[in-house]
Design a protein around this motif. Structure first.
Motif, PDB file in Angstrom:
ATOM      1  N   TRP A  12       0.823  -1.207   0.000  1.00 26.32           N
ATOM      2  CA  TRP A  12       0.000   0.000   0.000  1.00 26.32           C
ATOM      3  C   TRP A  12       0.863   1.265   0.000  1.00 26.32           C
ATOM      4  CZ3 TRP A  12      -4.709   1.644  -0.934  1.00 26.32           C
ATOM      5  CH2 TRP A  12      -5.095   2.915  -0.472  1.00 26.32           C
ATOM      6  N   GLU A  13       1.868   1.309   0.874  1.00 28.24           N
ATOM      7  CA  GLU A  13       2.664   2.523   1.038  1.00 28.24           C
ATOM      8  C   GLU A  13       3.538   2.821  -0.183  1.00 28.24           C
ATOM      9  OE1 GLU A  13       4.865   2.011   4.614  1.00 28.24           O
ATOM     10  OE2 GLU A  13       3.140   2.402   5.939  1.00 28.24           O
ATOM     11  N   SER A  14       3.952   1.791  -0.897  1.00 23.33           N
ATOM     12  CA  SER A  14       4.833   2.001  -2.060  1.00 23.33           C
ATOM     13  C   SER A  14       4.059   2.184  -3.362  1.00 23.33           C
ATOM     14  CB  SER A  14       5.793   0.813  -2.205  1.00 23.33           C
ATOM     15  OG  SER A  14       5.075  -0.390  -2.439  1.00 23.33           O
ATOM     16  N   ASP A  15       2.714   2.152  -3.285  1.00 23.80           N
ATOM     17  CA  ASP A  15       1.891   2.230  -4.502  1.00 23.80           C
ATOM     18  C   ASP A  15       2.367   1.173  -5.507  1.00 23.80           C
ATOM     19  OD1 ASP A  15       0.007   3.073  -6.353  1.00 23.80           O
ATOM     20  OD2 ASP A  15       1.304   4.644  -7.172  1.00 23.80           O
ATOM     21  N   HIS A  17       1.014  -1.258  -7.138  1.00 29.22           N
ATOM     22  CA  HIS A  17       0.285  -1.548  -8.363  1.00 29.22           C
ATOM     23  C   HIS A  17       0.439  -0.426  -9.388  1.00 29.22           C
ATOM     24  CE1 HIS A  17      -1.598  -4.205  -5.329  1.00 29.22           C
ATOM     25  NE2 HIS A  17      -1.493  -5.069  -6.321  1.00 29.22           N
ATOM     26  N   GLY A  18       0.716   0.788  -8.896  1.00 34.31           N
ATOM     27  CA  GLY A  18       1.070   1.858  -9.815  1.00 34.31           C
ATOM     28  C   GLY A  18       2.430   1.602 -10.455  1.00 34.31           C
ATOM     29  N   SER A  21       2.044  -0.998 -13.085  1.00 34.79           N
ATOM     30  CA  SER A  21       1.509  -0.414 -14.326  1.00 34.79           C
ATOM     31  C   SER A  21       2.623   0.218 -15.140  1.00 34.79           C
ATOM     32  CB  SER A  21       0.447   0.644 -13.996  1.00 34.79           C
ATOM     33  OG  SER A  21      -0.652   0.072 -13.330  1.00 34.79           O
ATOM     34  N   SER A 107      11.503   0.866  -9.664  1.00 35.26           N
ATOM     35  CA  SER A 107      10.397   0.295  -8.878  1.00 35.26           C
ATOM     36  C   SER A 107      10.910  -0.431  -7.638  1.00 35.26           C
ATOM     37  CB  SER A 107       9.584  -0.667  -9.749  1.00 35.26           C
ATOM     38  OG  SER A 107       8.984   0.012 -10.828  1.00 35.26           O
ATOM     39  N   THR A 110      12.145   2.027  -5.115  1.00 37.74           N
ATOM     40  CA  THR A 110      11.026   2.738  -4.482  1.00 37.74           C
ATOM     41  C   THR A 110      10.413   1.896  -3.375  1.00 37.74           C
ATOM     42  OG1 THR A 110      10.495   3.927  -6.536  1.00 37.74           O
ATOM     43  CG2 THR A 110       8.764   3.780  -4.884  1.00 37.74           C
ATOM     44  N   THR A 254       3.021  -7.212 -11.415  1.00 38.37           N
ATOM     45  CA  THR A 254       2.533  -7.171 -10.033  1.00 38.37           C
ATOM     46  C   THR A 254       3.118  -8.325  -9.227  1.00 38.37           C
ATOM     47  OG1 THR A 254       0.446  -6.157 -10.733  1.00 38.37           O
ATOM     48  CG2 THR A 254       0.479  -7.202  -8.562  1.00 38.37           C
TER      49      THR A 254
END
Length: 271
Positions: A12-15, A17-18, A21, A107, A110, A254
């Motif tokens: 959640w905190e690292s976004d 799924h963004g 994408s 990614s 991050t 993902t």
């Protein structure tokens, strides 16, 4: 239970799924440049017929709508006879294909919340090394699968053994699984500023590869269901295969990042 909580917190905190994408979109943009580089390099040691035969081994694993654009592109690339155009294409494709590895590095860094920044040239060097390792492991896959193809042919012609002929995708899936675990372990280990041993990256890589297996075979089953392929074609017409490829790439990206997060939860827990 605490590890699963850490897992979902980092996702959640690292976004995540963004980030997935971004990786999948970049992968689609660089897929065909990557293929130009790979086919050109393997073309130095193999003839077009063998290259197409090697590519067919991939088609026994990937769902048909995903494999078809790759197959056609490889087939067309092997027909190019103008070496000046080919040399220019290789040069352009080589640098553009580094983009996907840069997206992977970004990614993973991050997710690990590393404050250490890397310069442009260091990033390109890391991307280049990732590409070379990827090409090496793909060659291992191709030639191992090609060896299985020759073994199957020999066993069938000599003793009429059909075990490889009836279910080739299951044997190739084992090879693919091992290649993916090796590739992901290297990516997880190499992308961070503090290099982690390859063995410490294996749990997450294995986790991601295990998720890849049901996804791939499930996708094959889903696309073979009555009217599914037809519905995609009616809805998107010529774009249908790219839509399926984009969805497949996103889910795989993902899972790839999930594997890295799984390794991170072990580090968080140890602290």
């Amino acid at each position: 239970m605490a590890r699963f909580k850490d897992f979902f917190r980092i996702v959640w905190e690292s976004d995540l799924h963004g980030l997935a994408s971004e990786i999948s979109f970049t992968f689609l943009l660089t897929l065909f440049p990557l293929m130009v580089v790979f086919v050109s390099l393997i073309g130095l040691i193999e003839n077009p017929k063998t290259i197409n035969l090697l590519t067919d081994q991939v088609g026994k694993i990937l769902p048909e709508p995903i494999f078809q654009p790759i197959e056609k592109s490889v087939e067309n690339l092997t027909k190019i006879k103008n070496y000046k155009i080919l040399a220019f294409s290789i040069l352009f494709s080589f640098f553009s294909s580094l983009t996907i590895f840069g997206a992977i590095i970004k990614s993973l860094r991050t997710i690990s919340s590393e404050g250490v920044k890397i310069g442009f040239w260091q990033s390109q060097w890391m991307s280049l090394r990732m590409m070379l390792v990827s090409v090496l492991l793909i060659l291992v896959y191709f030639y191992t699968s090609y060896g299985l193809y020759l073994l199957e042919r020999f066993l069938f012609l000599t003793w009429k053994i059909r075990i490889f002929r009836k279910n080739p995708e299951f044997f190739l899936a084992i090879i693919t699984f091992l290649v993916i675990v090796s590739l992901f372990s290297f990516f997880y280990s190499y992308a961070s500023s503090k290099r982690t041993p390859i063995l410490n990256s294996l749990p997450g890589a294995t986790f991601a590869a295990l998720l890849w297996l049901p996804l791939t075979f499930g996708f094959q089953y889903y696309l073979k269901l009555k009217n599914v392929g037809v519905n995609y074609s009616f809805a998107y017409y010529l774009l249908s295969k790219m839509v399926v490829l984009m969805l497949y790439a996103y889910i795989n990206a993902t899972f790839f990042l999930w594997g890295y997060v799984w390794n991170r939860t072990r580090i968080v827990k140890s602290k």
